[in-house]
Structures are given as C-alpha cells and as structure tokens.
Design a protein around this motif. Structure first.
Motif, PDB file in Angstrom:
ATOM      1  N   ALA A   1     -12.920 -70.629  -1.993  1.00  0.00           N
ATOM      2  CA  ALA A   1     -13.326 -69.620  -1.023  1.00  0.00           C
ATOM      3  C   ALA A   1     -12.223 -68.577  -0.830  1.00  0.00           C
ATOM      4  CB  ALA A   1     -13.676 -70.285   0.301  1.00  0.00           C
ATOM      5  N   ALA A   2     -10.983 -69.041  -0.700  1.00  0.00           N
ATOM      6  CA  ALA A   2      -9.867 -68.128  -0.461  1.00  0.00           C
ATOM      7  C   ALA A   2      -9.616 -67.224  -1.664  1.00  0.00           C
ATOM      8  CB  ALA A   2      -8.607 -68.921  -0.132  1.00  0.00           C
TER       9      ALA A   2
ATOM     10  N   ALA B   1     -16.066 -67.019   1.204  1.00  0.00           N
ATOM     11  CA  ALA B   1     -15.169 -65.869   1.037  1.00  0.00           C
ATOM     12  C   ALA B   1     -15.490 -64.775   2.052  1.00  0.00           C
ATOM     13  CB  ALA B   1     -15.286 -65.314  -0.383  1.00  0.00           C
ATOM     14  N   ASP B   2     -16.721 -64.763   2.553  1.00  0.00           N
ATOM     15  CA  ASP B   2     -17.080 -63.698   3.500  1.00  0.00           C
ATOM     16  C   ASP B   2     -16.368 -63.827   4.839  1.00  0.00           C
ATOM     17  OD1 ASP B   2     -18.447 -65.822   4.664  1.00  0.00           O
ATOM     18  OD2 ASP B   2     -20.446 -65.010   4.268  1.00  0.00           O
TER      19      ASP B   2
ATOM     20  N   PRO C   1      -8.025 -66.400   6.338  1.00  0.00           N
ATOM     21  CA  PRO C   1      -7.425 -65.182   6.896  1.00  0.00           C
ATOM     22  C   PRO C   1      -8.375 -63.996   6.777  1.00  0.00           C
ATOM     23  CG  PRO C   1      -5.885 -66.305   5.427  1.00  0.00           C
ATOM     24  CD  PRO C   1      -7.207 -66.977   5.247  1.00  0.00           C
ATOM     25  N   ARG C   2      -8.336 -63.111   7.748  1.00  0.00           N
ATOM     26  CA  ARG C   2      -9.144 -61.894   7.704  1.00  0.00           C
ATOM     27  C   ARG C   2      -8.320 -60.744   7.127  1.00  0.00           C
ATOM     28  NH1 ARG C   2     -13.938 -62.100   9.979  1.00  0.00           N
ATOM     29  NH2 ARG C   2     -14.068 -59.818  10.179  1.00  0.00           N
ATOM     30  N   PHE C   3      -9.014 -59.868   6.373  1.00  0.00           N
ATOM     31  CA  PHE C   3      -8.373 -58.751   5.716  1.00  0.00           C
ATOM     32  C   PHE C   3      -8.852 -57.418   6.306  1.00  0.00           C
ATOM     33  CE2 PHE C   3      -8.773 -61.730   1.864  1.00  0.00           C
ATOM     34  CZ  PHE C   3      -7.585 -62.376   2.191  1.00  0.00           C
ATOM     35  N   ALA C   4      -8.020 -56.406   6.258  1.00  0.00           N
ATOM     36  CA  ALA C   4      -8.394 -55.063   6.706  1.00  0.00           C
ATOM     37  C   ALA C   4      -8.943 -54.264   5.527  1.00  0.00           C
ATOM     38  CB  ALA C   4      -7.197 -54.345   7.299  1.00  0.00           C
ATOM     39  N   SER C   5      -9.990 -53.497   5.776  1.00  0.00           N
ATOM     40  CA  SER C   5     -10.517 -52.594   4.764  1.00  0.00           C
ATOM     41  C   SER C   5     -11.246 -51.456   5.464  1.00  0.00           C
ATOM     42  CB  SER C   5     -11.497 -53.346   3.840  1.00  0.00           C
ATOM     43  OG  SER C   5     -12.079 -52.457   2.905  1.00  0.00           O
ATOM     44  N   PHE C   6     -11.115 -50.231   4.925  1.00  0.00           N
ATOM     45  CA  PHE C   6     -11.769 -49.069   5.510  1.00  0.00           C
ATOM     46  C   PHE C   6     -12.754 -48.434   4.536  1.00  0.00           C
ATOM     47  CE2 PHE C   6      -7.530 -49.589   7.322  1.00  0.00           C
ATOM     48  CZ  PHE C   6      -7.859 -49.771   8.659  1.00  0.00           C
TER      49      PHE C   6
END
Length: 388
Positions: free
Chosen positions: A158-159, A195-196, A382-387
């Motif tokens: 998943a990671a 992964a979501d 862990p959560r990731f940042a994306s724009f």
C-alpha cells in the motif's frame, strides 16, 4: 542424550515477521521450567540432519530482543524437497539429538512438511511432539483468518503504491504497471487499494490471479485511463493467467512448487506500448516487498510473537499435530484470538481471495475486502501534499 530440547525450524520464503514468531517461541520456551535446551535449525531442515543448530540459551538477551525487528530469517530457511524416507530420517535425527519438541514455521509447503514429520514420529514410535507456526506473505494458508507475514507485506504494498500514484499524478504521461508477489492468491496485490490513504489517489486497476486475465479487456481499461486521465497506475499479481490457465508471462523456471515467474508487469507495459502506442513502464518491488522492516505492521509483529508463544505452549502441553491459527472476533474494534488447528486441515490447502472481495469486472476490490484487511495494516499511511 536426554530428550529435553525444543527446536524451531523455518521453511519457505522469509517475511518481515518470521523472526517475531521465532522470538515468541524462543522466549516462551526459555522461561518455561522443564525445557532443557532451546535450539534453532540453521538453514532449514538441512540443519536438523546435519546437526547444525544454534543454542538460544547461549545468545545474549540484547540480541534476542532484536529478533522482532529483524528482516528475513535469523536462522535461515530452505525449500528443500523431501521424499517419504526423508521424513523418517528427520524423525530419527531429532531423536538422536535429544529433541522432544519441534516447531515448524512456514507456509503451505512447510505445513505439509510439519504434518509429515509429525506422522513419521507418531507412526515410528518416536516421542516427539510437533506444532506448526503459520508464516506467509501470500496469506494463502487455509483455515486461519490470516497468516503472520501478510499484513506487513500488505502495508508495504500500500505504501509503495501510494508513492507511485503520487509520482504519476505529478507527471501524468504514462501507464505504470506495478507487480506484486502472489502465486495463486491475490491478497498482497489487493492490499494496494489502501494507497488512497495518502490523499493523492490509489491504483486505478487491480488484477488478481483468482480471475482469468483477458488482455483485450485490460487494453480497453488502459485506453480508458489514457482517454480520461492521460495516465494510470495498475497493480497486477505475478501469477496472472488466461482462462485456459496459461500464464500471462511464461515462468522462467519451475522447480517443484517453486515457480520463478516471468515479468508480468514488463509484459503488460510492452503490450500497452505496442498495442495502444502510449508510454508505459513497469515496476516490480520483488523481495523488498516481503523483507521491508520499515513498513512492518505492528499488528502483524504482535500477532507473530503471539503465534510463536502459543505454539510453544501447545507443544509443551503435548497438543501435537496442530498449527496455531488466528480467529477474528471483530473488525471494529479489531479483536482476534489464537486457536489450534489440526495440521491435516491445512497441509497444502491453498486459500485464495473469495469472490465477495473482488469487484464484478475483476479489475479491483470491494469494500468487503477493505473492511477485512484494514485492521491488519496498523496506523494510517502518511498523507502527501499535491496541488495537481
């Protein structure tokens, strides 16, 4: 020689928590009166016949305490094929070395070996009790709800997939095929759905060996991703096969039950390129998927330790010819208990993904699977940042 020894032997491929089971078994035995020696067979069953053993009573506590957090098998392992005569010889070799109790840690093949050693001892009048400890990243052992080793492989999958999805989201120019281990069972591939949790998306498609693989349907799915998103992440099992049983990518070599699969991900990436004229690449985590301590599930580690302890208790009680299993009591909150399963119920009986865990099109998983699997993985990813 006085028969007062307890011996642990490992079989099959290592996992991220096989040493945690070893720790539980050894620690329980070292703290139980009446057990003279606590030993490990080095290099699998060959260590028994060769007398190549480690005495855990002579190992420092500091080193023993590292076991739950150490990858691979600290005492080695093997996939040595055995014949009927070999089991009788193993029984007598154990007897000669003063072994009274034997614990076998492994998957389907090892449980078959465990059961046959138990029969050889029982039928040959050799006073040795034998109990199995389940271990497999594939999660394909029968009867038990799940097997130690799977949850850590699932968390890793998943990671890893979450990072790949994030990468593809940042540069959406290709279809990426990610290949997971799993000969006939798709549990590890399916776990990529989590992964979501990263917040930047999960795999678009998941193909499992429980369903026949249709290359035309796959290409149609891939074209849809290209048309809608310009990119996509696809997770596949190494054991994908067509309706007639033909592997999607022919195995490179087969020796007994051990199959060295061809690169399914590379084959499918080439198919996208040649048939759809679009960029594609393949990723194959391989051994790191079963060895990663960095993504070890704490739930998996504690259950593995518990299985080792329970196996030692069972064998010392004379409850021979059993395998320790896990019975789920509830999902929310997650609760389970350890059970003892007659070894003959699990010998080479393969457990695959049930239909209710696979979506109707055969290219993804259902909410039922997510509810079943999620408690085993431990903390959220862990959560990731994306724009974008």
């Amino acid at each position: 020689m006085e028969a007062d020894g307890l011996l642990v032997v490992h079989g099959g491929g290592p996992t991220a928590v096989i040493n945690a089971s070893l720790y539980g078994a050894v620690d329980e035995a070292l703290n139980t009166p009446g057990v003279g020696r606590v030993l490990g067979a080095l290099g699998g069953v060959g260590g028994i016949t060769d007398g190549n053993l480690v005495d855990f009573g002579q190992v420092s506590r500091d080193k023993l305490d590292l076991l739950p957090f150490s990858p691979s098998s600290a005492i080695g392992t093997s996939r040595k094929p055995l014949e009927d005569e070999d089991y009788r010889e193993l029984a007598h070799a154990l007897d000669r070395q003063g072994i009274r109790w034997l614990l076998c840690t492994g998957g389907n093949g090892t449980m078959d070996t465990c059961g046959k050693i138990w029969r050889a001892c029982h039928e040959g009048g050799v006073p040795i009790d034998v109990v199995g400890i389940p271990k497999t990243m594939d999660n394909d052992i029968a009867v038990t709800d799940h097997a130690p080793g799977f949850a850590s492989a699932a968390r890793y999958m998943a990671a890893t997939t979450s990072a790949i999805c994030c990468d593809v989201r940042g540069l959406p120019i290709h279809i990426v095929i990610v290949e997971a281990m799993g000969r006939n069972a798709g549990w590890v591939s399916a776990s990529s759905c989590f992964a979501d949790e990263s917040g930047t998306g999960g795999p678009d498609l998941i193909y499992l060996p429980e369903r026949a693989f249709d290359e035309r349907a796959f290409l149609d799915d891939a074209q849809r991703l290209i048309d809608e998103k310009g990119s996509g992440v696809v997770v596949v099992s190494e054991g994908l096969h067509a309706a007639d049983g033909t592997p999607v990518a022919p195995p490179l070599m087969t020796v007994g039950r051990a199959t060295y699969f061809g690169d399914v991900s590379a084959h499918l990436a080439k198919l996208v390129i040649s048939e759809l004229g679009y960029k594609a690449r393949s990723e194959k985590p391989g051994l790191i998927g079963r060895a990663s301590i960095a993504w070890q599930s704490p739930v998996d580690r504690e259950e593995a330790i518990g299985c080792g302890r329970e196996a030692t208790r069972a064998v010392l009680e004379g409850d021979s010819g059993k395998m320790v299993g896990i019975e789920r009591l509830s999902n929310e909150p997650y609760e389970s208990r350890l059970i003892r399963i007659p070894i003959e119920q699990v010998m080479l009986d393969e457990r695959t993904m049930p239909d209710e865990y696979i979506n109707e099109r055969g290219n993804g998983v259902t909410d039922a699977f997510r509810r079943w699997c999620r408690p085993l993985l431990g903390p959220e990813l862990p959560r990731f940042a994306s724009f974008v």
